[in-house]
Design a protein around this motif. Structure first.
Motif, PDB file in Angstrom:
ATOM      1  N   ILE A  66       0.839  -1.203   0.000  1.00  0.00           N
ATOM      2  CA  ILE A  66       0.000   0.000   0.000  1.00  0.00           C
ATOM      3  C   ILE A  66       0.874   1.254   0.000  1.00  0.00           C
ATOM      4  CG2 ILE A  66      -1.665   1.335   1.348  1.00  0.00           C
ATOM      5  CD1 ILE A  66      -2.829  -1.307   2.337  1.00  0.00           C
ATOM      6  N   ALA A  67       1.954   1.225   0.790  1.00  0.00           N
ATOM      7  CA  ALA A  67       2.823   2.395   0.916  1.00  0.00           C
ATOM      8  C   ALA A  67       3.415   2.815  -0.418  1.00  0.00           C
ATOM      9  CB  ALA A  67       3.948   2.105   1.918  1.00  0.00           C
ATOM     10  N   PHE A  68       3.842   1.855  -1.217  1.00  0.00           N
ATOM     11  CA  PHE A  68       4.549   2.200  -2.451  1.00  0.00           C
ATOM     12  C   PHE A  68       3.645   2.258  -3.675  1.00  0.00           C
ATOM     13  CE2 PHE A  68       8.049   1.126   0.301  1.00  0.00           C
ATOM     14  CZ  PHE A  68       9.033   2.024  -0.076  1.00  0.00           C
ATOM     15  N   THR A  69       2.365   1.939  -3.509  1.00  0.00           N
ATOM     16  CA  THR A  69       1.428   2.025  -4.620  1.00  0.00           C
ATOM     17  C   THR A  69       0.263   2.956  -4.308  1.00  0.00           C
ATOM     18  OG1 THR A  69       1.986  -0.215  -5.327  1.00  0.00           O
ATOM     19  CG2 THR A  69      -0.070   0.697  -6.167  1.00  0.00           C
ATOM     20  N   LEU A 221      -2.418  15.411   5.861  1.00  0.00           N
ATOM     21  CA  LEU A 221      -1.306  14.478   5.669  1.00  0.00           C
ATOM     22  C   LEU A 221      -1.326  13.853   4.278  1.00  0.00           C
ATOM     23  CD1 LEU A 221       0.293  12.066   8.117  1.00  0.00           C
ATOM     24  CD2 LEU A 221      -0.635  11.072   6.039  1.00  0.00           C
ATOM     25  N   LEU A 222      -2.498  13.407   3.830  1.00  0.00           N
ATOM     26  CA  LEU A 222      -2.575  12.769   2.519  1.00  0.00           C
ATOM     27  C   LEU A 222      -2.303  13.757   1.390  1.00  0.00           C
ATOM     28  CD1 LEU A 222      -5.614  10.353   2.984  1.00  0.00           C
ATOM     29  CD2 LEU A 222      -3.212   9.731   2.725  1.00  0.00           C
ATOM     30  N   GLN A 223      -2.714  14.993   1.585  1.00  0.00           N
ATOM     31  CA  GLN A 223      -2.435  16.023   0.576  1.00  0.00           C
ATOM     32  C   GLN A 223      -0.938  16.281   0.490  1.00  0.00           C
ATOM     33  OE1 GLN A 223      -4.974  19.587   0.696  1.00  0.00           O
ATOM     34  NE2 GLN A 223      -3.142  20.835   0.346  1.00  0.00           N
ATOM     35  N   LYS A 224      -0.272  16.325   1.637  1.00  0.00           N
ATOM     36  CA  LYS A 224       1.177  16.527   1.654  1.00  0.00           C
ATOM     37  C   LYS A 224       1.888  15.352   0.983  1.00  0.00           C
ATOM     38  CE  LYS A 224       5.085  17.065   4.859  1.00  0.00           C
ATOM     39  NZ  LYS A 224       5.693  18.207   4.139  1.00  0.00           N
ATOM     40  N   LEU A 225       1.417  14.132   1.273  1.00  0.00           N
ATOM     41  CA  LEU A 225       2.029  12.944   0.685  1.00  0.00           C
ATOM     42  C   LEU A 225       1.840  12.937  -0.827  1.00  0.00           C
ATOM     43  CD1 LEU A 225       3.468  10.250   0.980  1.00  0.00           C
ATOM     44  CD2 LEU A 225       1.266   9.196   1.540  1.00  0.00           C
ATOM     45  N   ASP A 226       0.648  13.282  -1.297  1.00  0.00           N
ATOM     46  CA  ASP A 226       0.400  13.354  -2.737  1.00  0.00           C
ATOM     47  C   ASP A 226       1.363  14.333  -3.410  1.00  0.00           C
ATOM     48  OD1 ASP A 226      -1.595  11.485  -3.135  1.00  0.00           O
ATOM     49  OD2 ASP A 226      -3.238  12.904  -2.900  1.00  0.00           O
ATOM     50  N   PHE A 234       6.428  10.104  -8.963  1.00  0.00           N
ATOM     51  CA  PHE A 234       5.589   8.935  -8.705  1.00  0.00           C
ATOM     52  C   PHE A 234       4.118   9.309  -8.861  1.00  0.00           C
ATOM     53  CE2 PHE A 234       9.445   8.258  -6.109  1.00  0.00           C
ATOM     54  CZ  PHE A 234       9.845   7.022  -6.599  1.00  0.00           C
ATOM     55  N   ASN A 235       3.255   8.291  -8.983  1.00  0.00           N
ATOM     56  CA  ASN A 235       1.818   8.531  -9.066  1.00  0.00           C
ATOM     57  C   ASN A 235       1.289   9.109  -7.764  1.00  0.00           C
ATOM     58  OD1 ASN A 235       1.541   7.463 -11.678  1.00  0.00           O
ATOM     59  ND2 ASN A 235       1.318   5.381 -10.892  1.00  0.00           N
ATOM     60  N   GLU A 236       0.246   9.929  -7.866  1.00  0.00           N
ATOM     61  CA  GLU A 236      -0.399  10.437  -6.658  1.00  0.00           C
ATOM     62  C   GLU A 236      -0.868   9.275  -5.801  1.00  0.00           C
ATOM     63  OE1 GLU A 236      -3.538  13.174  -7.175  1.00  0.00           O
ATOM     64  OE2 GLU A 236      -2.287  14.749  -8.049  1.00  0.00           O
ATOM     65  N   TYR A 237      -0.660   9.408  -4.502  1.00  0.00           N
ATOM     66  CA  TYR A 237      -0.930   8.308  -3.569  1.00  0.00           C
ATOM     67  C   TYR A 237      -2.405   7.964  -3.498  1.00  0.00           C
ATOM     68  CZ  TYR A 237      -0.222   5.476   0.624  1.00  0.00           C
ATOM     69  OH  TYR A 237      -0.162   4.436   1.525  1.00  0.00           O
ATOM     70  N   ALA A 302       4.483   5.696   6.694  1.00  0.00           N
ATOM     71  CA  ALA A 302       5.820   5.175   6.415  1.00  0.00           C
ATOM     72  C   ALA A 302       6.364   5.757   5.112  1.00  0.00           C
ATOM     73  CB  ALA A 302       5.779   3.656   6.339  1.00  0.00           C
ATOM     74  N   ARG A 303       5.523   5.841   4.090  1.00  0.00           N
ATOM     75  CA  ARG A 303       5.971   6.413   2.811  1.00  0.00           C
ATOM     76  C   ARG A 303       6.418   7.860   2.994  1.00  0.00           C
ATOM     77  NH1 ARG A 303       4.549   5.632  -2.693  1.00  0.00           N
ATOM     78  NH2 ARG A 303       6.064   6.808  -3.924  1.00  0.00           N
ATOM     79  N   LEU A 304       5.691   8.607   3.807  1.00  0.00           N
ATOM     80  CA  LEU A 304       6.061   9.998   4.064  1.00  0.00           C
ATOM     81  C   LEU A 304       7.390  10.074   4.816  1.00  0.00           C
ATOM     82  CD1 LEU A 304       5.194  12.949   3.790  1.00  0.00           C
ATOM     83  CD2 LEU A 304       3.947  12.713   5.948  1.00  0.00           C
TER      84      LEU A 304
END
Length: 594
Positions: A66-69, A221-226, A234-237, A302-304
Motif C-alpha cells: 500500500i505504501a509504495f502504490t 497528511l494525505l495532501q502533503k504525501l500526494d 511517482f503517481n499520486e498516492y 511510512a511512505r512519508l
C-alpha cells in the motif's frame, strides 16, 4: 543494551511462550490434532482465527505494498475483509453442521465420490503450499533482520522453528499458540502505529490520523504525501491509476479465495456447536479489524517518513548524502537492512548524494539529465521490510523495535502452522486413511500427518528462497487457486441440489488447471525463475494479471460443473436430503472420525 540484545530478549520470550504452549497442549489423538477436540470457546477461537488469518502477508507485506502504490493496492484490504464476511455467512456454519474434520471430507461425502475427495485434496495442497511459500518469505524477512543475517539464512532458521512447534502440537497446540501470537502481533502492529501517528499528526488513533493534518506543515497528511510523491515523479498516492477491470477481478479473487481457504475453514471445526461457529466468525472480524483499520495509516505514514529521510531538505533541496547515511544514527537502520540483501543504494553519479525518484517518469528524466543524475539511487527497497523497518525509520524506542520483531515472527509462524495443519490433515486423513489405507491406526495416522507437515515445510522453504513475488503477492496467487478450485465446490455443495459427482470433479479440475497454467505462464513453471512466457506488466489476456485470474478460474469451475452435471446422471435422493440437512444449521452432530 544493544538493539540486537533487545530483539533477542523479545523474540526469545515470545518463542518460549509458544513452544511451552505447544508442549502443554500437545495433541494425543486425531481429534485433538485435527480439531482440538471440538472444545474451543468462540472468543478463543475468534482470536486464534484472527492470528491464523493475519499472516505475514497482512502484518509484514500488505502495508508495504500500500505504501509504495497507494489507493490501487487498497484492493488487498477490500478483498480479504469482504471474503471473510462471505466465509462467515455462507460457509462456516454449514460446514460445522456437517461435522467432519476436513473440507475434503465434506466434498467427498456431498458429491458421493472418492474421486471428488482426492481432487479436493490436490486442490487444497496446491493452494496451501503456494500460501506457505508466502509465509516462508515473511519468515525469512523477519528472521533475517532479527538475527542480522541474510534473508536466505533467516528463512532456513525460521523453517526449523516452524517445524519444531507446528509438527508436535497439532490443532490443539496451534490454537492456543495462535491466541498468544495474536496478542503479540496486534500489540506489535498498533503500538508503533500509535507512536508514528502522534509524531506526524498529533492523533493517537492511526486510522483518524491518516485523515488529519500534518503537525509540521499544517496541511492534510494525505495532501502533503500526494504533493511529495508527485514532485518525485511517482503517481499520486490517493488517485486510481491501475486498470479497473483487473482491480475488480483481483478484489473478487481475494474475496472468494478467502472463503475457500481450508486452513481458515478448519478453525470452525474446533467449536462445540454451529452457533459457536457464527460467534467465532464475529469475534474474529473484531480482532481482524484492529489491524486492517490501521494498515492504511501505517503505509501512508511510512511512505512519508521514508521520503523525508531521503530528502531531508525537501524535494527542492539536496538529497541525503552518503556521509549522512554512514554517520548519522537515524540512518543506522539502512545499514542493518542492507545486510539482509533486501535494501541497497548506490551513488551512481559519484556526487556523494543518494537521489531517490522515479527514473521511469519522462519529466523526471529530463530534470535528471539537467542535474547530472544517472537514475534512482535507492536501488532496492523490498516492500516486505517496511513494517519491520517502520519503527527504526521513525526513530522509535528500542523496545518498540524489539516488539515488532516478535510480532512479525508471530504473524508469519501462526499462519504457517495453520496451513501446515491443513496440508497434513488432507494427506493423512483424506488421502492415506480415506483412500490408500482405510485401516491405518490412529498412531500411524498421526505419524503420517507429521511427516506430511515436514515435507510441506521443506518444499515451501525451497520455493521461498526464490518466491514468485512479495509475500502478499504470493499469497494472492494462493487465494486465486482456492477461488478457482475449492470455493465453487463448497458453494455448489451447500446450495445446489443439481451438481453431481461428475460435474463437481470436472469443475474443480477445470478451474484449478486453467488458473495454475495462467499463473505459471506469468510466474514461471513451478515458480522457477526465467521459465515464464508473459509478465504481469504485459499479461496474456488483456489487462488480467496472474494474481487476478482466480475469479476467471472460478467462473470456469462453475460453468463446467453445471454443464457436465446437466449432461450426466442426477444426484441420488439421499444426497439431496443431505444438502437440505446441511442448509439448516440448527445443531451440530457429533464429530465423526473416518
Amino acid at each position: 543494551m544493544s538493539q540486537f540484545a533487545i530483539n533477542l530478549m523479545f523474540v526469545g520470550a515470545s518463542f518460549a511462550l509458544y513452544i511451552g504452549i505447544a508442549i502443554w497442549a500437545r495433541a494425543g489423538s486425531t481429534s485433538e490434532f485435527y480439531a482440538a477436540g471440538r472444545g474451543i470457546h468462540p472468543v478463543t477461537n475468534g482470536m486464534a482465527t484472527a492470528a491464523d488469518w493475519m499472516s505475514a502477508a497482512s502484518f509484514i507485506s500488505m502495508a508495504g505494498l500500500i505504501a509504495f502504490t497507494g489507493y490501487d493496492n487498497s484492493s488487498f484490504l477490500m478483498g480479504w475483509t469482504g471474503g471473510y464476511v462471505l466465509l462467515a455467512l455462507l460457509l462456516a456454519p454449514y460446514l460445522r453442521k456437517f461435522g467432519k474434520f476436513t473440507v475434503s471430507k465434506f466434498i467427498g461425502d456431498r458429491f458421493y465420490s472418492q474421486t471428488a475427495r482426492i481432487v479436493a485434496v490436490i486442490c487444497l495442497i496446491v493452494a496451501s503450499t503456494t500460501y506457505v511459500i508466502g509465509q516462508m518469505t515473511g519468515v525469512g524477512v523477519a528472521f533475517g533482520r532479527f538475527l542480522e543475517v541474510s534473508n536466505t539464512a533467516g528463512l532456513l532458521i525460521g523453517a526449523c522453528v516452524v517445524f519444531a512447534y507446528a509438527v508436535f502440537g497439532g490443532m490443539k497446540g496451534v490454537t492456543y499458540t495462535q491466541v498468544a501470537q495474536y496478542v503479540v502481533l496486534i500489540m506489535a502492529y498498533t503500538i508503533p502505529a500509535i507512536f508514528i501517528s502522534l509524531q506526524l499528526t498529533g492523533n493517537p488513533i492511526p486510522a483518524l490520523g491518516l485523515f488529519g493534518d500534518h503537525v509540521a506543515s499544517g496541511e492534510p497528511l494525505l495532501q502533503k504525501l500526494d504533493a511529495i510523491v508527485g514532485e518525485l515523479g511517482f503517481n499520486e498516492y490517493t488517485a486510481h491509476h491501475a486498470d479497473t477491470l483487473n482491480m475488480v477481478l483481483f478484489t473478487l479473487s481475494l474475496m472468494i479465495g478467502t472463503a475457500g481457504l481450508p486452513h481458515v475453514i478448519m478453525r470452525f471445526f474446533t467449536v462445540p456447536k454451529v452457533s459457536d461457529a457464527r460467534w467465532s466468525a464475529g469475534w474474529a472480524l473484531v480482532f481482524i479489524a484492529l489491524l486492517y483499520l490501521t494498515a492504511p495509516a501505517v503505509g501512508a505514514m511510512a511512505r512519508l517518513n521514508i521520503t523525508d529521510m531521503m530528502w531531508p531538505n525537501g524535494t527542492s533541496g539536496e538529497a541525503v548524502s552518503v556521509e549522512q547515511i554512514e554517520n548519522e544514527p537515524r540512518y543506522d537502520w539502512m545499514a542493518t537492512w542492507q545486510k539482509t540483501g533486501l535494501l541497497d543504494w548506490e551513488d551512481k553519479n559519484g556526487d556523494g548524494k543518494i537521489q531517490y525518484y522515479n527514473d521511469k517518469n519522462a519529466d523526471m528524466q529530463a530534470m535528471a539529465a539537467e542535474k547530472g543524475w544517472e537514475g534512482n539511487e535507492l536501488t532496492k527497497f523490498n516492500r516486505d521490510i517496511l513494517v519491520r523497518a517502520n519503527p527504526e525509520i521513525a526513530n522509535l524506542p528500542s523496545w518498540v523495535i524489539g516488539l515488532v520483531a516478535a510480532g512479525g515472527l508471530a504473524a508469519a509462524l501462526s499462519t504457517a502452522a495453520g496451513l501446515l495443519l491443513a496440508i497434513s490433515s488432507a494427506v493423512s486423513h483424506d488421502l492415506i486413511k480415506g483412500a490408500i489405507n482405510p485401516g491405518i491406526s490412529e498412531k500411524g495416522e498421526l505419524l503420517s500427518a507429521r511427516i506430511a507437515m515436514g515435507v510441506a515445510i521443506a518444499v515451501a522453504t525451497y520455493l521461498g528462497l526464490n518466491p514468485p513475488g512479495f509475500a502478499a503477492q504470493t499469497v494472492a496467487l494462493a487465494f486465486g487457486l482456492a477461488a478457482a478450485s475449492i470455493f465453487p465446490a463448497l458453494m455448489m455443495g451447500i446450495f445446489s441440489k443439481k451438481i453431481n459427482n461428475t460435474g463437481a470433479v470436472a469443475g474443480m479440475l477445470a478451474g484449478l488447471t486453467v488458473t495454475l497454467v495462467y499463473i505459471f505462464l506469468h510466474k514461471g513453471w513451478l515458480f522457477i525463475p526465467g521459465t515464464n512466457c508473459f509478465t504481469d506488466a504485459d499479461p496474456l489476456l488483456g489487462t488480467i494479471k496472474s494474481t487476478s485470474f482466480g475469479a476467471v478460474g472460478a467462473a470456469v469451475n462453475f460453468g463446467v460443473a453445471y454443464l457436465v452435471a446437466n449432461m450426466t446422471k442426477p444426484i441420488p435422493q439421499e444426497i439431496k436430503d443431505l444438502v437440505e440437512s446441511v442448509r439448516v444449521p440448527k445443531g451440530a452432530g457429533a464429530a465423526q472420525d473416518h
